[in-house]
Motif scaffolding. Structure first.
Motif, PDB file in Angstrom:
ATOM      1  N   GLY A 268     -30.064  15.234  12.066  1.00  0.00           N
ATOM      2  CA  GLY A 268     -30.523  16.463  11.427  1.00  0.00           C
ATOM      3  C   GLY A 268     -29.664  17.658  11.776  1.00  0.00           C
ATOM      4  O   GLY A 268     -29.419  18.524  10.933  1.00  0.00           O
ATOM      5  N   LEU A 269     -29.202  17.685  13.057  1.00  0.00           N
ATOM      6  CA  LEU A 269     -28.428  18.851  13.490  1.00  0.00           C
ATOM      7  C   LEU A 269     -27.138  18.996  12.696  1.00  0.00           C
ATOM      8  O   LEU A 269     -26.702  20.099  12.388  1.00  0.00           O
ATOM      9  N   ASN A 270     -26.518  17.852  12.361  1.00  0.00           N
ATOM     10  CA  ASN A 270     -25.276  17.893  11.570  1.00  0.00           C
ATOM     11  C   ASN A 270     -25.485  18.607  10.248  1.00  0.00           C
ATOM     12  O   ASN A 270     -24.564  19.146   9.670  1.00  0.00           O
ATOM     13  N   ASN A 271     -26.724  18.557   9.823  1.00  0.00           N
ATOM     14  CA  ASN A 271     -27.007  19.056   8.480  1.00  0.00           C
ATOM     15  C   ASN A 271     -28.129  20.087   8.517  1.00  0.00           C
ATOM     16  O   ASN A 271     -28.986  20.150   7.650  1.00  0.00           O
ATOM     17  N   LEU A 272     -28.156  20.880   9.634  1.00  0.00           N
ATOM     18  CA  LEU A 272     -29.279  21.774   9.880  1.00  0.00           C
ATOM     19  C   LEU A 272     -29.500  22.745   8.724  1.00  0.00           C
ATOM     20  O   LEU A 272     -30.623  23.026   8.329  1.00  0.00           O
ATOM     21  N   PHE A 273     -28.396  23.224   8.118  1.00  0.00           N
ATOM     22  CA  PHE A 273     -28.556  24.220   7.074  1.00  0.00           C
ATOM     23  C   PHE A 273     -28.785  23.575   5.723  1.00  0.00           C
ATOM     24  O   PHE A 273     -29.282  24.201   4.816  1.00  0.00           O
ATOM     25  N   GLY A 274     -28.426  22.277   5.610  1.00  0.00           N
ATOM     26  CA  GLY A 274     -28.745  21.553   4.388  1.00  0.00           C
ATOM     27  C   GLY A 274     -30.235  21.274   4.316  1.00  0.00           C
ATOM     28  O   GLY A 274     -30.898  21.591   3.341  1.00  0.00           O
ATOM     29  N   SER A 275     -30.788  20.704   5.431  1.00  0.00           N
ATOM     30  CA  SER A 275     -32.219  20.452   5.481  1.00  0.00           C
ATOM     31  C   SER A 275     -32.667  20.527   6.937  1.00  0.00           C
ATOM     32  O   SER A 275     -32.301  19.666   7.739  1.00  0.00           O
ATOM     33  N   PRO A 276     -33.409  21.560   7.340  1.00  0.00           N
ATOM     34  CA  PRO A 276     -33.840  21.685   8.737  1.00  0.00           C
ATOM     35  C   PRO A 276     -35.028  20.806   9.079  1.00  0.00           C
ATOM     36  O   PRO A 276     -35.430  20.730  10.226  1.00  0.00           O
ATOM     37  N   TRP A 277     -35.593  20.106   8.076  1.00  0.00           N
ATOM     38  CA  TRP A 277     -36.881  19.451   8.304  1.00  0.00           C
ATOM     39  C   TRP A 277     -36.842  18.284   9.271  1.00  0.00           C
ATOM     40  O   TRP A 277     -37.773  18.118  10.065  1.00  0.00           O
ATOM     41  N   PRO A 278     -35.808  17.470   9.296  1.00  0.00           N
ATOM     42  CA  PRO A 278     -35.790  16.405  10.326  1.00  0.00           C
ATOM     43  C   PRO A 278     -35.865  16.975  11.737  1.00  0.00           C
ATOM     44  O   PRO A 278     -36.623  16.492  12.572  1.00  0.00           O
ATOM     45  N   VAL A 279     -35.084  18.048  11.986  1.00  0.00           N
ATOM     46  CA  VAL A 279     -35.059  18.629  13.328  1.00  0.00           C
ATOM     47  C   VAL A 279     -36.422  19.219  13.675  1.00  0.00           C
ATOM     48  O   VAL A 279     -36.960  19.010  14.772  1.00  0.00           O
ATOM     49  N   ILE A 280     -36.991  19.947  12.723  1.00  0.00           N
ATOM     50  CA  ILE A 280     -38.283  20.576  12.983  1.00  0.00           C
ATOM     51  C   ILE A 280     -39.362  19.511  13.229  1.00  0.00           C
ATOM     52  O   ILE A 280     -40.115  19.576  14.195  1.00  0.00           O
ATOM     53  N   GLY A 281     -39.403  18.505  12.368  1.00  0.00           N
ATOM     54  CA  GLY A 281     -40.437  17.479  12.487  1.00  0.00           C
ATOM     55  C   GLY A 281     -40.330  16.712  13.792  1.00  0.00           C
ATOM     56  O   GLY A 281     -41.289  16.629  14.575  1.00  0.00           O
ATOM     57  N   ALA A 282     -39.136  16.172  14.087  1.00  0.00           N
ATOM     58  CA  ALA A 282     -38.975  15.373  15.306  1.00  0.00           C
ATOM     59  C   ALA A 282     -39.141  16.249  16.539  1.00  0.00           C
ATOM     60  O   ALA A 282     -39.726  15.828  17.550  1.00  0.00           O
ATOM     61  N   GLY A 283     -38.662  17.489  16.464  1.00  0.00           N
ATOM     62  CA  GLY A 283     -38.809  18.409  17.591  1.00  0.00           C
ATOM     63  C   GLY A 283     -40.269  18.658  17.900  1.00  0.00           C
ATOM     64  O   GLY A 283     -40.687  18.637  19.067  1.00  0.00           O
ATOM     65  N   LEU A 284     -41.055  18.886  16.823  1.00  0.00           N
ATOM     66  CA  LEU A 284     -42.484  19.119  17.027  1.00  0.00           C
ATOM     67  C   LEU A 284     -43.162  17.886  17.617  1.00  0.00           C
ATOM     68  O   LEU A 284     -44.016  17.998  18.500  1.00  0.00           O
ATOM     69  N   ALA A 285     -42.782  16.714  17.129  1.00  0.00           N
ATOM     70  CA  ALA A 285     -43.394  15.483  17.633  1.00  0.00           C
ATOM     71  C   ALA A 285     -43.113  15.323  19.127  1.00  0.00           C
ATOM     72  O   ALA A 285     -44.016  15.048  19.920  1.00  0.00           O
ATOM     73  N   ILE A 286     -41.838  15.532  19.505  1.00  0.00           N
ATOM     74  CA  ILE A 286     -41.493  15.401  20.933  1.00  0.00           C
ATOM     75  C   ILE A 286     -42.279  16.415  21.750  1.00  0.00           C
ATOM     76  O   ILE A 286     -42.893  16.091  22.771  1.00  0.00           O
ATOM     77  N   THR A 287     -42.300  17.666  21.289  1.00  0.00           N
ATOM     78  CA  THR A 287     -42.993  18.711  22.034  1.00  0.00           C
ATOM     79  C   THR A 287     -44.458  18.376  22.223  1.00  0.00           C
ATOM     80  O   THR A 287     -45.004  18.514  23.331  1.00  0.00           O
ATOM     81  N   SER A 288     -45.118  17.918  21.162  1.00  0.00           N
ATOM     82  CA  SER A 288     -46.558  17.695  21.298  1.00  0.00           C
ATOM     83  C   SER A 288     -46.847  16.482  22.190  1.00  0.00           C
ATOM     84  O   SER A 288     -47.792  16.518  22.981  1.00  0.00           O
ATOM     85  N   VAL A 289     -46.022  15.437  22.115  1.00  0.00           N
ATOM     86  CA  VAL A 289     -46.264  14.287  22.997  1.00  0.00           C
ATOM     87  C   VAL A 289     -46.030  14.675  24.457  1.00  0.00           C
ATOM     88  O   VAL A 289     -46.825  14.340  25.348  1.00  0.00           O
ATOM     89  N   VAL A 290     -44.957  15.424  24.680  1.00  0.00           N
ATOM     90  CA  VAL A 290     -44.652  15.864  26.040  1.00  0.00           C
ATOM     91  C   VAL A 290     -45.799  16.710  26.588  1.00  0.00           C
ATOM     92  O   VAL A 290     -46.268  16.523  27.717  1.00  0.00           O
ATOM     93  N   LEU A 291     -46.278  17.624  25.764  1.00  0.00           N
ATOM     94  CA  LEU A 291     -47.381  18.495  26.177  1.00  0.00           C
ATOM     95  C   LEU A 291     -48.622  17.666  26.498  1.00  0.00           C
ATOM     96  O   LEU A 291     -49.283  17.870  27.520  1.00  0.00           O
ATOM     97  N   ALA A 292     -48.923  16.706  25.619  1.00  0.00           N
ATOM     98  CA  ALA A 292     -50.121  15.886  25.807  1.00  0.00           C
ATOM     99  C   ALA A 292     -50.033  15.107  27.117  1.00  0.00           C
ATOM    100  O   ALA A 292     -50.996  15.059  27.887  1.00  0.00           O
ATOM    101  N   PHE A 293     -48.855  14.528  27.404  1.00  0.00           N
ATOM    102  CA  PHE A 293     -48.726  13.757  28.647  1.00  0.00           C
ATOM    103  C   PHE A 293     -48.824  14.665  29.875  1.00  0.00           C
ATOM    104  O   PHE A 293     -49.404  14.284  30.894  1.00  0.00           O
ATOM    105  N   ASN A 294     -48.288  15.865  29.779  1.00  0.00           N
ATOM    106  CA  ASN A 294     -48.397  16.775  30.923  1.00  0.00           C
ATOM    107  C   ASN A 294     -49.844  17.173  31.183  1.00  0.00           C
ATOM    108  O   ASN A 294     -50.286  17.226  32.335  1.00  0.00           O
TER     109      ASN A 294
END
Lengths: 293, 330
Positions: free
Chosen positions: A251-277
């Motif tokens: 997604g980063l290679n194409n951040l300005f083409g489509s930011p959605w992969p980065v946003i989606g996966a980033g949110l998923a990682i953040t929420s799982v990390v938060l939940a485990f903490n």
């Protein structure tokens, strides 16, 4: 003597394990949210083929870099693959690695640390110097070195991450073991003729379990993050297989083409990390006899 | 049984302060060549100020820490040179009551598990039911109802915890108990209860105590004989009445004169020692007490005095012991 018995009759009944768990959870409602979130992710990972709307590997050059729509809820990436489907399938790699790597590291690291801390002397010195050697590398660098030697692939990532985490568990376990070993109740056990193995199993392990479990939940978060980093560097999950990490990389290679992969996966990682903490904090409270009600 | 139950000969413990890869520095001689006997059924009280090696001596006798030299003969067996397994077997016969009633009970184990620890480790209970009965009986002996069995230590007061600790100590049926300041962490009102309990148990179970303390009033109550320690050595040992009435060593005299006296009519003749206790890592030459002794002479700096009899089973380690038996007001 009667004074002693009278006062003892007034003691509150000892709460059961279940009652303690219930009380701690009531004190920390966020635990419920964390557990639900983890369960949802586990369900998604398990049922990936059933709920993913598209094949995560299917490319389509007529619909690259799309924004979210009713057909593609999180849009598409630069190969026209459905981001949502890739994230659903990617959760498998990320979650299993996130749980497995810290678990393996905790088992090996705690064993090393307890042995070093309990027996001391030359055993402690050998183990401690080995751990110092490993800990002098940052986890990511160590992971990269081992990954470069072993190559990519699912099991190699687990091994790589576990090896990178072992020193942290070993250090905490050693320090905690040395502290618990100095407790008078351990000396009392020695005086009572309890064997060393039993002292370790009955007195040392239960009393160092809380920080180890918390550490495990913390490194779960890091494992998901590091798997993402390794994938990002091309050393983790191999393309075109999805993981949250390489979804972000692509997604980063194409951040300005489509930011959605980065946003989606980033949110998923953040929420799982938060939940485990959050879960880790609650487990710590339940395991600690001083803070549990 | 004839002869002493416990016989300690020239027992030594040197703690080496090691710094990483560095060479071990000059060791701390915590216990510096101690010899004494304990007769079956008696209570030998070990007194001395903080850091004189009392607790170290207690732990050395039970081999909770390895000795640097010497002998500990318990029931005719030398514990210092005993292997791990036979030593473990001997632990059935000797136990310890700890100073800290909070730290000495694991917060994660129920009272039954704590008390039954020796029972479990020596496999003394044939069944779970028998184990519970044994624990109930032990709790009863220390004045606690058997209903406390499934509770955890955090619900109990210091005195109650100490009773639990005593129940654990007698669980395997020992003949000898080292009590390391068992009441110094307790309220005065509770101290008497625990002391009385220990005396009752001594009578009913024929126990022998090594009672480590710094409270001279408590020692006076429970002891048969008293041993006074200073800087890792015993400076005076003898029957309680004689040591209290006619202390021969100037350190014992100062110690006894410092104890508070409840009778206001008796004039206070306190002997004030000057200076601090020297560091045990750099103990003075000759008699270790010469730096603070009011009657020290040139000889004391050169020559370390041995314990020698001063009559009536009473021994003192002072060159001038027989010359100045000053009675101290009591």
């Amino acid at each position: 003597m009667s004074a002693v018995t009278e006062r003892l009759d007034l003691l509150a009944p000892e709460p059961s394990r279940l009652a303690i768990v219930r009380m701690v959870i009531l004190n920390r409602p966020s635990t419920i949210a964390a557990v639900c979130l983890i369960l949802v992710f586990v369900a998604i990972a398990t049922a990936a083929p059933l709920i993913a709307p598209y094949d995560p590997l299917a490319q389509s050059y007529i619909k690259i870099n799309q924004s979210p729509s009713w057909e593609h809820w999180l849009g598409t990436d630069q190969f026209g693959r459905d981001v949502l489907s890739r994230m659903i399938y990617g959760s498998r790699n990320s979650l299993i690695i996130g749980v497995l790597a810290p678990l393996v590291a905790a088992i090996i690291g705690t064993t090393l640390g307890v042995v070093a801390g309990f027996f001391g002397g030359i055993i402690d010195r050998v183990i401690s110097r080995l751990v110092d050697l490993l800990i002098s590398f940052p986890e990511l660098l160590l992971a990269i070195i081992i990954a470069a030697a072993l190559g990519g692939g699912f099991w190699n990532i687990v091994i790589v991450l576990a090896a990178a985490f072992v020193p942290n568990f070993a250090r905490v376990a050693r320090a905690q073991t040395m502290a618990v070993r100095a407790e008078p109740y351990v000396e009392a056990a020695v005086a009572s003729g309890v064997t060393q193995l039993r002292i370790i199993m009955r007195h040392i392990i239960p009393n160092i379990a809380a920080p180890i479990v918390v550490l495990m939940t913390l490194w779960t978060a890091s494992a998901i993050r590091l798997e993402a980093s390794l994938s990002f560097l091309g050393l983790g999950t191999q393309a075109p297989q999805p993981s949250w990490g390489n979804i972000i990389r692509d997604g980063l290679n194409n951040l300005f083409g489509s930011p959605w992969p980065v946003i989606g996966a980033g949110l998923a990682i953040t929420s799982v990390v938060l939940a485990f903490n959050l879960l880790g904090d609650t487990i710590r409270d339940v395991l600690d006899p001083e803070t549990s009600p | 049984m004839t002869g002493p139950l416990l016989s300690v000969r020239d027992l030594r413990k040197v703690f080496n302060a090691q710094a990483g890869f560095g060479r071990p520095s000059a060791g701390v001689r915590a216990v510096d060549g101690i010899s004494f006997d304990v007769e079956p059924g008696e209570t030998l009280a070990l007194v001395g100020e903080s850091g004189c090696g009392k607790s170290t001596l207690g732990r050395l006798i039970l081999q909770l820490i390895p000795a640097s030299g010497g002998q500990v003969m318990f029931e005719g067996v030398d514990l210092v040179h005993l292997g791990t397994r036979p030593l473990r077997e001997m632990r059935r016969r000797m136990q310890m009551v700890f100073q800290d009633p909070f730290g000495s009970l694991s917060p994660r184990r129920s009272v039954a598990d704590i008390v039954a620890e020796p029972i479990d480790s020596f496999g003394l209970a044939p069944s779970r039911k028998a184990r519970r009965e044994m624990v109930a009986d032990l709790l009863h002996q220390v004045g606690l109802p058997s209903s406390v069995m499934d509770r955890y230590p955090r619900q109990f007061s210091g005195g109650q915890r100490q009773r639990i600790g005593i129940a654990r100590a007698i669980a395997a049926g020992p003949s000898f108990i080292v009590a390391d300041e068992p009441v110094s962490a307790l309220d005065v009102s509770v101290q008497a209860q625990v002391i009385n309990l220990m005396q009752d148990l001594q009578e009913s179970r024929g126990l022998t105590y090594l009672f480590i303390a710094h409270d001279l009033a408590v020692v006076r109550h429970i002891a048969t004989r008293v041993a006074v320690m200073y800087l890792g050595r015993i400076v005076e040992i003898g029957p309680k009445a004689r040591v209290y009435a006619a202390p021969h060593h100037p350190y014992t005299q100062a110690l006894l004169s410092a104890a508070p006296n409840p009778d206001p009519d008796i004039p206070k003749r306190q002997i004030i020692l000057t200076g601090d206790v020297p560091s045990p890592s750099n103990a003075p030459s000759g008699c270790a007490f010469h730096t603070r002794c009011p009657i020290a002479q040139a000889r004391c700096r050169m020559e370390a005095p041995e314990l020698r009899p001063v009559g009536g089973g009473h021994q003192a380690a002072c060159h001038f012991a027989t010359d100045h038996p000053i009675p101290v007001p009591s």
